[in-house]
Write a protein that holds these residues in place. Structure first.
Motif, PDB file in Angstrom:
ATOM      1  N   LYS A  14      -4.909   1.623  18.273  1.00  0.00           N
ATOM      2  CA  LYS A  14      -5.947   0.721  18.774  1.00  0.00           C
ATOM      3  C   LYS A  14      -6.709   1.349  19.950  1.00  0.00           C
ATOM      4  N   LYS A  15      -6.037   2.174  20.705  1.00  0.00           N
ATOM      5  CA  LYS A  15      -6.682   2.839  21.841  1.00  0.00           C
ATOM      6  C   LYS A  15      -7.716   3.872  21.399  1.00  0.00           C
ATOM      7  N   GLN A  16      -7.673   4.266  20.134  1.00  0.00           N
ATOM      8  CA  GLN A  16      -8.557   5.316  19.647  1.00  0.00           C
ATOM      9  C   GLN A  16      -9.949   4.801  19.250  1.00  0.00           C
ATOM     10  N   ASN A  17     -10.134   3.472  19.224  1.00  0.00           N
ATOM     11  CA  ASN A  17     -11.431   2.867  18.843  1.00  0.00           C
ATOM     12  C   ASN A  17     -11.918   3.395  17.490  1.00  0.00           C
ATOM     13  N   LEU A  18     -11.055   3.267  16.492  1.00  0.00           N
ATOM     14  CA  LEU A  18     -11.312   3.894  15.197  1.00  0.00           C
ATOM     15  C   LEU A  18     -12.196   3.084  14.255  1.00  0.00           C
ATOM     16  N   LEU A  19     -12.189   1.773  14.370  1.00  0.00           N
ATOM     17  CA  LEU A  19     -12.863   0.940  13.376  1.00  0.00           C
ATOM     18  C   LEU A  19     -14.052   0.179  13.942  1.00  0.00           C
ATOM     19  N   GLU A  20     -14.676   0.714  14.965  1.00  0.00           N
ATOM     20  CA  GLU A  20     -15.767  -0.001  15.628  1.00  0.00           C
ATOM     21  C   GLU A  20     -16.918  -0.334  14.687  1.00  0.00           C
ATOM     22  N   ASN A  21     -17.209   0.533  13.730  1.00  0.00           N
ATOM     23  CA  ASN A  21     -18.333   0.318  12.820  1.00  0.00           C
ATOM     24  C   ASN A  21     -17.885  -0.012  11.404  1.00  0.00           C
ATOM     25  N   SER A  22     -16.640  -0.450  11.261  1.00  0.00           N
ATOM     26  CA  SER A  22     -16.090  -0.748   9.940  1.00  0.00           C
ATOM     27  C   SER A  22     -16.148  -2.244   9.649  1.00  0.00           C
ATOM     28  N   PRO A  23     -16.094  -2.626   8.374  1.00  0.00           N
ATOM     29  CA  PRO A  23     -16.024  -4.055   8.021  1.00  0.00           C
ATOM     30  C   PRO A  23     -14.801  -4.712   8.650  1.00  0.00           C
ATOM     31  N   GLU A  24     -14.819  -6.029   8.722  1.00  0.00           N
ATOM     32  CA  GLU A  24     -13.746  -6.780   9.384  1.00  0.00           C
ATOM     33  C   GLU A  24     -12.377  -6.458   8.809  1.00  0.00           C
ATOM     34  N   PHE A  25     -12.300  -6.316   7.480  1.00  0.00           N
ATOM     35  CA  PHE A  25     -11.028  -6.029   6.826  1.00  0.00           C
ATOM     36  C   PHE A  25     -10.922  -4.565   6.386  1.00  0.00           C
ATOM     37  N   TRP A  26     -11.754  -3.725   6.963  1.00  0.00           N
ATOM     38  CA  TRP A  26     -11.771  -2.268   6.832  1.00  0.00           C
ATOM     39  C   TRP A  26     -12.210  -1.735   5.486  1.00  0.00           C
ATOM     40  N   TRP A  27     -11.644  -2.202   4.374  1.00  0.00           N
ATOM     41  CA  TRP A  27     -11.987  -1.623   3.070  1.00  0.00           C
ATOM     42  C   TRP A  27     -13.503  -1.591   2.912  1.00  0.00           C
ATOM     43  N   PRO A  28     -14.058  -0.462   2.478  1.00  0.00           N
ATOM     44  CA  PRO A  28     -15.524  -0.288   2.476  1.00  0.00           C
ATOM     45  C   PRO A  28     -16.273  -1.054   1.394  1.00  0.00           C
ATOM     46  N   ASN A  29     -15.871  -2.286   1.153  1.00  0.00           N
ATOM     47  CA  ASN A  29     -16.608  -3.174   0.265  1.00  0.00           C
ATOM     48  C   ASN A  29     -16.056  -4.572   0.445  1.00  0.00           C
ATOM     49  N   SER A  30     -16.909  -5.573   0.455  1.00  0.00           N
ATOM     50  CA  SER A  30     -16.454  -6.941   0.717  1.00  0.00           C
ATOM     51  C   SER A  30     -16.270  -7.772  -0.551  1.00  0.00           C
ATOM     52  N   ASN A  31     -16.568  -7.209  -1.715  1.00  0.00           N
ATOM     53  CA  ASN A  31     -16.418  -7.938  -2.967  1.00  0.00           C
ATOM     54  C   ASN A  31     -14.996  -7.771  -3.487  1.00  0.00           C
ATOM     55  N   ASP A  32     -14.264  -8.875  -3.572  1.00  0.00           N
ATOM     56  CA  ASP A  32     -12.840  -8.790  -3.900  1.00  0.00           C
ATOM     57  C   ASP A  32     -12.569  -8.184  -5.273  1.00  0.00           C
ATOM     58  N   PHE A  33     -13.388  -8.524  -6.259  1.00  0.00           N
ATOM     59  CA  PHE A  33     -13.159  -7.967  -7.588  1.00  0.00           C
ATOM     60  C   PHE A  33     -13.434  -6.467  -7.595  1.00  0.00           C
ATOM     61  N   GLU A  34     -14.488  -6.060  -6.931  1.00  0.00           N
ATOM     62  CA  GLU A  34     -14.804  -4.639  -6.842  1.00  0.00           C
ATOM     63  C   GLU A  34     -13.697  -3.877  -6.130  1.00  0.00           C
ATOM     64  N   ILE A  35     -13.128  -4.495  -5.093  1.00  0.00           N
ATOM     65  CA  ILE A  35     -12.005  -3.890  -4.382  1.00  0.00           C
ATOM     66  C   ILE A  35     -10.817  -3.696  -5.316  1.00  0.00           C
ATOM     67  N   THR A  36     -10.544  -4.702  -6.127  1.00  0.00           N
ATOM     68  CA  THR A  36      -9.407  -4.643  -7.050  1.00  0.00           C
ATOM     69  C   THR A  36      -9.564  -3.517  -8.063  1.00  0.00           C
ATOM     70  N   ILE A  37     -10.740  -3.394  -8.638  1.00  0.00           N
ATOM     71  CA  ILE A  37     -10.988  -2.296  -9.579  1.00  0.00           C
ATOM     72  C   ILE A  37     -10.986  -0.959  -8.849  1.00  0.00           C
ATOM     73  N   GLY A  38     -11.533  -0.934  -7.656  1.00  0.00           N
ATOM     74  CA  GLY A  38     -11.549   0.288  -6.856  1.00  0.00           C
ATOM     75  C   GLY A  38     -10.154   0.784  -6.525  1.00  0.00           C
ATOM     76  N   ALA A  39      -9.215  -0.146  -6.339  1.00  0.00           N
ATOM     77  CA  ALA A  39      -7.838   0.241  -6.027  1.00  0.00           C
ATOM     78  C   ALA A  39      -7.207   1.009  -7.182  1.00  0.00           C
ATOM     79  N   ILE A  40      -7.614   0.693  -8.398  1.00  0.00           N
ATOM     80  CA  ILE A  40      -7.119   1.425  -9.572  1.00  0.00           C
ATOM     81  C   ILE A  40      -7.859   2.758  -9.719  1.00  0.00           C
ATOM     82  N   LEU A  41      -9.161   2.727  -9.539  1.00  0.00           N
ATOM     83  CA  LEU A  41      -9.958   3.946  -9.693  1.00  0.00           C
ATOM     84  C   LEU A  41      -9.587   5.021  -8.679  1.00  0.00           C
ATOM     85  N   THR A  42      -9.140   4.610  -7.491  1.00  0.00           N
ATOM     86  CA  THR A  42      -8.900   5.590  -6.430  1.00  0.00           C
ATOM     87  C   THR A  42      -7.597   6.366  -6.593  1.00  0.00           C
ATOM     88  N   GLN A  43      -6.801   6.018  -7.600  1.00  0.00           N
ATOM     89  CA  GLN A  43      -5.596   6.793  -7.867  1.00  0.00           C
ATOM     90  C   GLN A  43      -5.971   8.238  -8.221  1.00  0.00           C
TER      91      GLN A  43
END
Length: 219
Positions: A14-43
């Motif tokens: 937290k001291k490193q200020n790593l996520l200052e410009n990231s989405p609230e939940f970090w994953w680089p997309n806010s669409n839940d279905f897209e995130i789910t498919i992306g989790a499989i594609l990223t293997q």
């Protein structure tokens, strides 16, 4: 620097200020279905390749259960080619979409009711992918751990024999120190959001440290 538990690790990151410009939940997309498919594609590939595949799917209006089930397999294969293992992943994604619809009736019902055991019973979904879907796609209280997590903790002389041991270590220190974490953040952050940002901080720290690039291998 000594790290006694995952709470200490969280404070360090937290001291490193790593996520200052990231989405609230970090994953680089806010669409839940897209995130789910992306989790499989990223293997077994880099996220940059996944983004190309997701863009192709979006351009073809294929980011829904029904569309993935009905699409011709050759079109799906071509769309996700940038992510690698295109034949294997395309068949698994189609089957996964069908199983969700058959079992839960809708993606929204899947989000609310899916279990880790059900996900692990699906072809091609291992522990890390299951936890990524649960944490980021379903907003459930599961911590994702990966090769970045292992590598970072090795720097602090921690070595784990299994995914379960690493996951338990990360979750235990967080759960045991929630009151202190609320003080650290200044508000009662949800456990799901905390796990999202903790995992995100680990990855961003390792990337910024120019660590060796790791990819997932799941069977």
């Amino acid at each position: 620097m000594e790290i006694k538990d995952s709470f200490d690790l969280l404070k360090f990151l937290k001291k490193q200020n790593l996520l200052e410009n990231s989405p609230e939940f970090w994953w680089p997309n806010s669409n839940d279905f897209e995130i789910t498919i992306g989790a499989i594609l990223t293997q077994n590939t880099k996220w940059e390749n996944v983004e190309k595949s997701l863009k192709n799917l979006k351009d073809l209006n294929l980011l829904s259960l029904e569309a993935l089930i009905e699409v011709d397999i050759e079109i799906l294969i071509k769309a996700i080619t940038p992510s690698g293992f295109k034949n294997q992943k395309s068949h698994r994604i189609k089957l996964f979409a069908k199983n969700i619809l058959d079992e839960f009736g809708s993606f929204e019902n899947f989000q609310k009711n899916v279990s880790r055991a059900w996900l692990l019973s699906q072809k091609g979904i291992g522990q890390e992918t299951a936890d990524a879907i649960l944490c980021y796609g379903c907003h459930q209280e599961f911590m994702v751990v990966d090769k970045y997590t292992q590598k970072l903790l090795l720097l602090f002389n921690y070595k784990f024999d299994s995914y379960e041991d690493l996951s338990a270590w990360c979750e235990y220190g967080i759960n045991e120190n929630l009151d202190r974490i609320y003080e650290l953040y200044g508000y009662e952050i949800s456990l799901n959001k905390l796990y999202c940002r903790f995992h995100g901080k680990i990855i961003e720290y390792m990337k910024q440290s120019k660590s060796k690039s790791f990819t997932r291998v799941e069977k």
